[in-house]
Design a protein around this motif. Structure first.
Motif, PDB file in Angstrom:
ATOM      1  N   GLY A  35       0.778  -1.232   0.000  1.00  0.00           N
ATOM      2  CA  GLY A  35       0.000   0.000   0.000  1.00  0.00           C
ATOM      3  C   GLY A  35       0.808   1.280   0.000  1.00  0.00           C
ATOM      4  O   GLY A  35       0.243   2.367  -0.071  1.00  0.00           O
ATOM      5  N   GLU A  36       2.145   1.180   0.114  1.00  0.00           N
ATOM      6  CA  GLU A  36       2.964   2.394   0.042  1.00  0.00           C
ATOM      7  C   GLU A  36       2.860   2.983  -1.353  1.00  0.00           C
ATOM      8  O   GLU A  36       2.595   2.274  -2.322  1.00  0.00           O
ATOM      9  N   GLY A  37       3.092   4.302  -1.452  1.00  0.00           N
ATOM     10  CA  GLY A  37       2.972   4.921  -2.756  1.00  0.00           C
ATOM     11  C   GLY A  37       3.957   6.042  -2.978  1.00  0.00           C
ATOM     12  O   GLY A  37       4.557   6.566  -2.045  1.00  0.00           O
ATOM     13  N   SER A  38       4.089   6.401  -4.230  1.00  0.00           N
ATOM     14  CA  SER A  38       4.979   7.499  -4.610  1.00  0.00           C
ATOM     15  C   SER A  38       4.279   8.829  -4.354  1.00  0.00           C
ATOM     16  O   SER A  38       3.058   8.886  -4.151  1.00  0.00           O
ATOM     17  N   ALA A  39       5.046   9.882  -4.410  1.00  0.00           N
ATOM     18  CA  ALA A  39       4.470  11.219  -4.337  1.00  0.00           C
ATOM     19  C   ALA A  39       3.765  11.515  -5.657  1.00  0.00           C
ATOM     20  O   ALA A  39       4.112  10.955  -6.693  1.00  0.00           O
TER      21      ALA A  39
END
Length: 77
Positions: A35-39
């Motif tokens: 679930g982590e994501g980029s800016a």
């Protein structure tokens, strides 16, 4: 007590907002595993760099989703 009146029926139209003052399209990538994501970025390729950095430290995380935000507008036709 509440009063409600319908003065006239109107039709609405919607389309992508390509006017000069519209918000820019933005792009991001999200890891489907953790679930982590980029800016968010206006450059669609920035998220690809984030994926390569993320998979380097998380080799089992090899599934991602692109998230695109585009402005839309509505008006009475």
């Amino acid at each position: 007590m509440s009063t409600r009146a319908v003065i006239r029926r109107v039709d609405w139209a919607v389309q992508r907002d390509d006017e000069p003052d519209a918000k820019p399209h933005t792009y991001a990538r999200e890891c489907d595993v953790c679930g982590e994501g980029s800016a968010r970025s206006t450059d669609p390729e920035d998220g690809s760099t984030w994926i390569l950095e993320h998979v380097r430290t998380n080799p089992a995380h090899n599934s991602y989703t692109e998230i695109v935000k585009r402005p839309w507008r509505a008006w009475m036709s």
